[in-house]
Design a protein around this motif. Structure first.
Motif, mmCIF file in Angstrom:
data_model
loop_
_atom_site.group_PDB
_atom_site.id
_atom_site.type_symbol
_atom_site.label_atom_id
_atom_site.label_comp_id
_atom_site.label_asym_id
_atom_site.label_seq_id
_atom_site.Cartn_x
_atom_site.Cartn_y
_atom_site.Cartn_z
ATOM 1 N N GLU A 1 0.831 -1.206 0.000
ATOM 2 C CA GLU A 1 0.000 0.000 0.000
ATOM 3 C C GLU A 1 0.866 1.256 0.000
ATOM 4 O OE1 GLU A 1 -2.926 -0.056 3.103
ATOM 5 O OE2 GLU A 1 -3.424 -2.150 2.696
ATOM 6 N N LEU A 2 0.438 2.217 -0.782
ATOM 7 C CA LEU A 2 1.117 3.508 -0.880
ATOM 8 C C LEU A 2 0.089 4.604 -0.659
ATOM 9 C CD1 LEU A 2 3.499 5.350 -1.601
ATOM 10 C CD2 LEU A 2 2.917 4.995 -4.021
ATOM 11 N N THR A 3 0.343 5.450 0.328
ATOM 12 C CA THR A 3 -0.524 6.587 0.634
ATOM 13 C C THR A 3 0.253 7.854 0.327
ATOM 14 O OG1 THR A 3 -1.559 5.300 2.385
ATOM 15 C CG2 THR A 3 -1.912 7.682 2.422
ATOM 16 N N ILE A 4 -0.374 8.777 -0.400
ATOM 17 C CA ILE A 4 0.305 9.998 -0.845
ATOM 18 C C ILE A 4 -0.508 11.226 -0.455
ATOM 19 C CG2 ILE A 4 1.136 11.300 -2.852
ATOM 20 C CD1 ILE A 4 1.427 8.613 -4.308
ATOM 21 N N SER A 5 0.190 12.257 0.040
ATOM 22 C CA SER A 5 -0.397 13.569 0.310
ATOM 23 C C SER A 5 0.439 14.613 -0.404
ATOM 24 C CB SER A 5 -0.392 13.870 1.813
ATOM 25 O OG SER A 5 -1.184 12.945 2.506
ATOM 26 N N LEU A 6 -0.253 15.542 -1.039
ATOM 27 C CA LEU A 6 0.426 16.628 -1.751
ATOM 28 C C LEU A 6 -0.055 17.976 -1.243
ATOM 29 C CD1 LEU A 6 0.173 15.285 -5.414
ATOM 30 C CD2 LEU A 6 2.115 15.095 -3.848
ATOM 31 N N SER A 7 0.892 18.825 -0.936
ATOM 32 C CA SER A 7 0.619 20.193 -0.498
ATOM 33 C C SER A 7 1.862 21.015 -0.794
ATOM 34 C CB SER A 7 0.323 20.203 1.006
ATOM 35 O OG SER A 7 0.075 21.508 1.451
ATOM 36 N N THR A 8 1.663 22.278 -1.086
ATOM 37 C CA THR A 8 2.795 23.171 -1.338
ATOM 38 C C THR A 8 3.071 23.923 -0.036
ATOM 39 O OG1 THR A 8 2.123 23.367 -3.641
ATOM 40 C CG2 THR A 8 3.687 25.016 -2.813
ATOM 41 N N HIS A 9 4.093 23.487 0.668
ATOM 42 C CA HIS A 9 4.358 24.011 2.008
ATOM 43 C C HIS A 9 4.639 25.508 2.021
ATOM 44 C CE1 HIS A 9 4.145 20.001 3.620
ATOM 45 N NE2 HIS A 9 4.946 19.606 2.653
ATOM 46 N N ASP A 10 5.258 26.021 0.963
ATOM 47 C CA ASP A 10 5.568 27.457 0.888
ATOM 48 C C ASP A 10 4.307 28.321 0.935
ATOM 49 O OD1 ASP A 10 8.184 26.669 0.613
ATOM 50 O OD2 ASP A 10 8.330 27.174 -1.512
ATOM 51 N N THR A 11 3.184 27.785 0.431
ATOM 52 C CA THR A 11 1.948 28.561 0.414
ATOM 53 C C THR A 11 0.967 28.123 1.499
ATOM 54 O OG1 THR A 11 0.841 27.101 -1.157
ATOM 55 C CG2 THR A 11 2.117 28.937 -2.075
ATOM 56 N N GLY A 12 1.282 27.034 2.178
ATOM 57 C CA GLY A 12 0.390 26.550 3.228
ATOM 58 C C GLY A 12 -0.888 25.926 2.710
ATOM 59 N N GLY A 13 -0.829 25.371 1.512
ATOM 60 C CA GLY A 13 -2.018 24.752 0.943
ATOM 61 C C GLY A 13 -1.735 24.124 -0.405
ATOM 62 N N VAL A 14 -2.784 23.926 -1.162
ATOM 63 C CA VAL A 14 -2.703 23.243 -2.447
ATOM 64 C C VAL A 14 -2.555 24.264 -3.570
ATOM 65 C CG1 VAL A 14 -3.932 21.704 -4.034
ATOM 66 C CG2 VAL A 14 -4.071 21.319 -1.563
ATOM 67 N N THR A 15 -1.641 23.993 -4.486
ATOM 68 C CA THR A 15 -1.409 24.852 -5.650
ATOM 69 C C THR A 15 -1.448 24.006 -6.918
ATOM 70 O OG1 THR A 15 0.992 24.571 -5.707
ATOM 71 C CG2 THR A 15 0.136 26.338 -4.283
ATOM 72 N N GLU A 16 -1.254 24.655 -8.028
ATOM 73 C CA GLU A 16 -1.203 23.948 -9.306
ATOM 74 C C GLU A 16 -0.060 22.929 -9.325
ATOM 75 O OE1 GLU A 16 -2.105 22.314 -12.699
ATOM 76 O OE2 GLU A 16 -3.411 23.777 -11.722
ATOM 77 N N LYS A 17 1.026 23.192 -8.595
ATOM 78 C CA LYS A 17 2.138 22.230 -8.529
ATOM 79 C C LYS A 17 1.657 20.875 -8.021
ATOM 80 C CE LYS A 17 6.281 23.434 -7.101
ATOM 81 N NZ LYS A 17 7.428 24.022 -6.362
ATOM 82 N N ASP A 18 0.750 20.893 -7.066
ATOM 83 C CA ASP A 18 0.236 19.644 -6.504
ATOM 84 C C ASP A 18 -0.586 18.875 -7.528
ATOM 85 O OD1 ASP A 18 1.247 20.056 -3.755
ATOM 86 O OD2 ASP A 18 -0.099 21.780 -3.849
ATOM 87 N N PHE A 19 -1.387 19.582 -8.290
ATOM 88 C CA PHE A 19 -2.197 18.910 -9.302
ATOM 89 C C PHE A 19 -1.339 18.415 -10.459
ATOM 90 C CE2 PHE A 19 -5.632 20.827 -6.958
ATOM 91 C CZ PHE A 19 -6.561 19.791 -6.969
ATOM 92 N N LYS A 20 -0.292 19.139 -10.793
ATOM 93 C CA LYS A 20 0.625 18.672 -11.837
ATOM 94 C C LYS A 20 1.280 17.365 -11.406
ATOM 95 C CE LYS A 20 4.654 19.922 -14.569
ATOM 96 N NZ LYS A 20 5.762 20.858 -14.746
#
Length: 95
Positions: free
Chosen positions: A64-83
């Motif tokens: 099993e692999l669990t993944i979380s994506l967030s852009t720490h510099d902005t404190g939330g989700v950005t287009e980088k995360d969706f890319k």
């Protein structure tokens, strides 16, 4: 890169199967045949993440692999995360 609103995030999540938004990040999990397959996918994701200069928070237990994506510099989700999420989906689908 600017932080996306919750509405923008929810709208973009419609394009990704199995991803959800909570706690200022987008999350998913995958189950593979065995540890070797899971780790192989992780290695491919790692190379792509490094190329994008954006790294996931992840956890692997056996198959099993669990993944979380967030852009720490902005404190939330950005287009980088969706890319990166789209790249992850392509890697997993190519299996």
């Amino acid at each position: 890169m600017s932080k996306l609103s919750e509405g923008e995030i929810q709208n973009r999540l419609k394009e990704l199967d199995g991803w959800e938004y909570k706690e200022d990040a987008i999350h998913t999990s995958f189950e593979f045949e065995n540890f070797k397959e899971a780790f192989s996918v992780m290695v491919r994701i790692a190379f792509e993440a490094e190329a994008q200069q954006h790294h996931p928070e992840w956890r692997n237990v056996y198959n099993e692999l669990t993944i979380s994506l967030s852009t720490h510099d902005t404190g939330g989700v950005t287009e980088k995360d969706f890319k990166l999420a789209r790249t992850i989906e392509e890697i997993v689908d190519a299996g």
